[in-house]
Design a protein around this motif. Structure first.
Motif, PDB file in Angstrom:
ATOM      1  N   GLU A 246      -1.703  -1.570   6.418  1.00  0.00           N
ATOM      2  CA  GLU A 246      -0.990  -2.334   5.431  1.00  0.00           C
ATOM      3  C   GLU A 246      -0.272  -1.192   4.683  1.00  0.00           C
ATOM      4  O   GLU A 246       0.948  -1.570   4.185  1.00  0.00           O
TER       5      GLU A 246
ATOM      6  N   TRP B 205       1.800  -4.241   7.364  1.00  0.00           N
ATOM      7  CA  TRP B 205       1.159  -5.519   8.146  1.00  0.00           C
ATOM      8  C   TRP B 205      -0.380  -5.830   7.734  1.00  0.00           C
ATOM      9  O   TRP B 205      -1.268  -4.718   7.829  1.00  0.00           O
TER      10      TRP B 205
ATOM     11  N   SER C  91       3.765  -7.879  13.925  1.00  0.00           N
ATOM     12  CA  SER C  91       4.024  -8.170  12.515  1.00  0.00           C
ATOM     13  C   SER C  91       5.583  -8.806  12.692  1.00  0.00           C
ATOM     14  O   SER C  91       6.169  -9.258  11.381  1.00  0.00           O
TER      15      SER C  91
END
Length: 391
Positions: free
Chosen positions: A80, A85, A221
Motif C-alpha cells: 500500500e 494498492w 489495482s
C-alpha cells in the motif's frame, strides 16, 4: 544519520555455491567468464537481513514454526505504501517460488486441452512451465516500436485467443525489456481477459525496482475487472538480493479463484513458509527503504554508464533503457551477426556470460540480456572487453 551503503564493494562469491558462477562451464562451455546473466545482484545482501537471520540462528532449535502474527500486515503495508494498492490479509498466501506458483495455477485451473497465452520476448519459464505441464502455449508477441520500446498488440491478441485459452501470464514490470505497464494498457488487458474468462497471472517480482521516475502499477489495482480475473505474484527477493531465501506470495482478490487455489495448496502443504522466509521479508520491509533507494540510485548510474559507454565506443549495440529492474536489454542487431556468431562473440571472444535473447522467444533474436547490478568496476571491465573484441 543516514547510513551510506557501499555498492562498489567486490564480494567474492566462491565457496557459496552460487548459481551465477558455478554453472558457467555447464551452460556456456567454459568457466572463465565474467557472469552478468542470472537475475541476482552482486551486491551484498543488506546487513539488517543478515542480522535478523543470525538472531534467529542463535536460538539453536529449528523445529516447526508458525507464521509470525504481523507477517501479512507487513507485506500489505509495504504494497500500500509503495503501490497504493490495499490488499486484504485473506487474499494472500505464501508460495515457494513464482515459477512454482505458475505451475500451481496451471494445475488447478487449466485443463490439459486448454491453453496459456504469453507475450514474448518474455521470461522463459512463462513458456517452459506450461509446456512442461503439457499445456499448449499461445504467443501474443509484443510490438516493437520505432524507438526500441514495446507495446502490447491487442489486435493480435484478439486473433490468437480462442475459447480454449484459459490463462495469460503477464510480466509486470516486464522481463527482459524492463517495462512498467501503464494503467490504461492494464485496464484494456483486464477487460479483454475478463470478457473471455481468461485468468491473468501478474508476475510483479520486479515491482519495487521502478527507476528513472517510472511507477509500477499493480495489475489488480486498475479496475474491478482486473481484480476479479487476477492472481498476483510478488516477493522481496529481487529487490533485496535474497533469491536463495524463497519468500514469494500470491494475492487473489476474487474468492472464486482464491478458494480452489488456496485449498489445493493447503492440501499439498505448499502454502507454508519455511523458517527463514518471514524473518528475511519482515526485516527487508521494516528496515530496507533507505538501502533500496541507494541501490536503485546506483543501478540507475550503472545503466547510464552502459548507455554512455556504448554510444561512445560501440554504437552498433543499443541499450534499451529499463523502466524497472537491473536487467538491460541489449539490441545487438547492429553488429549484423547471426545467432551462433553473436554467442561466440560474447562467450569465446569477450568471455562474458549474458542471457541469450532468443531464450525469451524468437522475438529476442539479435538481443542479449545484461545484469548491471554489479560494482561499476566490473561493468567497466565487461564493456571494455566487449569493445576490444567487437572493434
Amino acid at each position: 544519520m543516514t547510513m551510506k551503503y557501499d555498492f562498489d564493494k567486490i564480494i567474492d562469491r566462491s565457496g557459496s555455491g552460487d548459481l551465477k558462477h558455478e554453472v558457467l562451464a555447464e551452460r556456456y562451455g567454459r568457466g572463465d567468464l565474467l557472469p552478468l546473466w542470472v537475475a541476482d545482484m552482486d551486491f551484498e545482501t543488506p546487513q539488517f537481513i543478515t542480522d535478523a537471520l543470525r538472531k534467529r540462528l542463535e536460538h539453536s532449535l529449528y523445529g516447526y514454526t508458525i507464521v509470525p502474527r504481523n507477517y501479512w500486515q507487513t507485506i500489505a503495508k509495504w504494497i500500500e505504501d509503495h503501490h497504493q494498492w490495499r490488499v486484504e490479509e485473506q487474499w494472500m498466501r505464501f508460495i515457494p517460488g513464482i515459477v512454482k506458483g505458475i505451475g500451481f495455477v496451471i494445475n488447478v485451473f487449466v485443463k490439459e486441452d486448454e491453453k496459456v497465452i504469453i507475450q514474448p520476448p518474455v521470461y522463459h519459464p512463462f513458456r517452459l512451465t506450461p509446456e512442461g505441464n503439457r499445456r499448449q502455449v499461445v504467443y501474443n508477441p509484443l510490438r516493437e516500436n520505432a524507438d526500441g520500446s514495446y507495446s502490447m498488440d491487442f489486435d493480435n491478441l484478439a486473433e490468437v485467443a480462442d475459447e480454449k485459452c484459459r490463462l495469460l501470464i503477464l510480466s509486470n514490470p516486464h522481463n527482459p525489456a524492463g517495462i512498467t505497464w501503464d494503467a490504461e494498457t492494464l485496464r484494456r488487458l483486464a477487460d479483454f481477459c475478463s470478457e473471455r474468462n481468461i485468468i491473468v497471472i501478474s508476475d510483479e517480482i520486479h515491482s519495487d525496482m521502478a527507476i528513472f521516475g517510472n511507477k509500477h502499477v499493480p495489475f489488480a489495482s486498475v479496475s474491478d475487472a482486473a481484480a476479479e480475473c487476477s492472481i498476483t505474484f510478488g516477493a522481496p527477493s529481487k529487490t533485496f538480493n535474497i533469491a536463495g531465501i524463497v519468500s514469494s506470495w500470491c494475492i487473489v482478490p476474487n474468492e472464486r479463484l482464491r478458494q480452489p487455489l488456496f485449498d489445493w495448496m493447503a492440501a499439498n502443504e505448499l502454502d507454508e513458509p519455511h523458517l527463514f522466509a518471514p524473518i528475511a521479508t519482515m526485516a527487508a520491509f521494516n528496515e530496507g527503504e533507505e538501502w533500496r533507494q541507494q541501490m536503485l540510485a546506483y543501478v540507475e548510474q550503472n545503466i547510464l554508464f552502459v548507455e554512455d559507454f556504448l554510444r561512445k565506443h560501440l554504437p552498433q549495440i543499443k541499450a534499451v533503457r529499463p523502466q524497472a529492474s537491473f536487467l538491460v536489454w541489449l539490441d545487438c542487431r547492429g553488429l549484423h551477426l547471426d545467432h551462433d556468431a553473436l554467442i561466440d562473440l560474447f562467450v569465446n571472444r569477450v568471455r562474458l556470460a549474458l542471457n541469450d535473447g532468443e531464450m525469451f522467444g524468437k522475438e529476442g533474436k539479435g538481443f542479449m540480456r545484461m545484469n548491471v547490478a554489479t560494482p561499476r568496476s566490473v561493468l567497466k571491465e565487461a564493456l571494455e572487453r566487449l569493445v576490444l573484441a567487437a572493434s
